[in-house]
Design an enzyme around this catalytic site. Structure first.
Site, mmCIF file in Angstrom:
data_model
loop_
_atom_site.group_PDB
_atom_site.id
_atom_site.type_symbol
_atom_site.label_atom_id
_atom_site.label_comp_id
_atom_site.label_asym_id
_atom_site.label_seq_id
_atom_site.Cartn_x
_atom_site.Cartn_y
_atom_site.Cartn_z
ATOM 1 C CB SER A 1 -0.963 -0.054 1.190
ATOM 2 O OG SER A 1 -1.932 0.958 1.117
ATOM 3 C CG ASP B 1 -7.208 -2.179 -3.465
ATOM 4 O OD1 ASP B 1 -7.804 -1.426 -2.687
ATOM 5 O OD2 ASP B 1 -5.990 -2.444 -3.356
ATOM 6 C CG HIS C 1 -5.866 -1.926 0.238
ATOM 7 N ND1 HIS C 1 -5.328 -1.407 -0.922
ATOM 8 C CD2 HIS C 1 -5.121 -1.418 1.259
ATOM 9 C CE1 HIS C 1 -4.324 -0.612 -0.621
ATOM 10 N NE2 HIS C 1 -4.169 -0.608 0.688
#
Length: 207
Positions: free
Chosen positions: A107, A159, A190
């Site tokens: 991320s 996501d 995610h």
């Protein structure tokens, strides 16, 4: 604050010739968060895991954002310069082979790893970028030479935080600059599905 004043964890390699994995955590985590992932991906590698120095309402990050999904690109550039200084300083301190440093980011950590590839070519041998976005967003990166750089991109088609088109844009930017890019999509959000971790582990052994 100097480069080596950044809080970090370093575990030396236990396998001769193994690379160093630069572990870059996601928002709200710290330098301990990805140690287990690093050991899973490459059990004998050295692990270098710093803490992001931006505080967003108590959550550690690598760079500022204006709102969800909108980055402060000037801060991305400045913080990436700081990360490069940190890597070089710690590599010298621990006598690491700078030709064998690969980033593993999730991320926000994957985003700054991608920025390091685009802004500091040669700093990293390659990277495992998990749930990554194109870090410079609408700013066109310079046409640097990334030949000899290998990148694994893991992205979820559902996501909600990092849309899949961001992974595709990043893959395109890296490929245009000569990087060898492998993209693995999964149907989730995610997260880090086990099959993506398995594929990243296999990929790392071939780099």
């Amino acid at each position: 604050m100097t480069s080596t004043d950044v809080p970090y964890v370093f575990h030396p390699a236990t396998e001769p010739g193994a690379p160093t994995l630069l572990l870059l955590h996601g928002t709200g985590a710290d330098e301990h968060d990805l140690l287990g992932l690093g050991r899973t991906l490459y059990p004998g590698a050295a692990l270098l895991s710093p803490r992001g120095q931006v505080n967003e309402n108590g959550a550690n990050r690598w760079f500022r954002r204006l709102r969800e999904g909108v980055f402060d690109v000037d801060d991305v550039v400045a913080r990436t310069d700081d990360l490069a200084d940190f890597v070089n300083a710690v590599a010298a301190k621990h006598e690491l082979d700078t030709r064998r440093i690969l980033a593993v980011g999730f991320s926000n950590g994957a985003n700054i790893a991608a920025a390091a590839l685009l802004l500091h070519p040669g700093l990293l041998r390659g990277a495992v970028l998990l749930a990554a976005a194109a870090p410079l967003q609408d700013r066109q990166p310079d046409m640097v030479d990334l030949s000899g750089t290998s990148v694994f991109l893991g992205a979820g088609t559902a996501d909600p935080i990092t849309p899949i088109d961001q992974a595709h844009l990043l893959a395109e930017q890296l490929t245009e600059r000569g990087a060898d890019v492998t993209v693995t999509q999964h149907p989730g959000g995610h997260a880090l599905p086990p099959n993506v971790v398995d594929e990243a582990r296999s990929w790392l052994r071939k780099v």
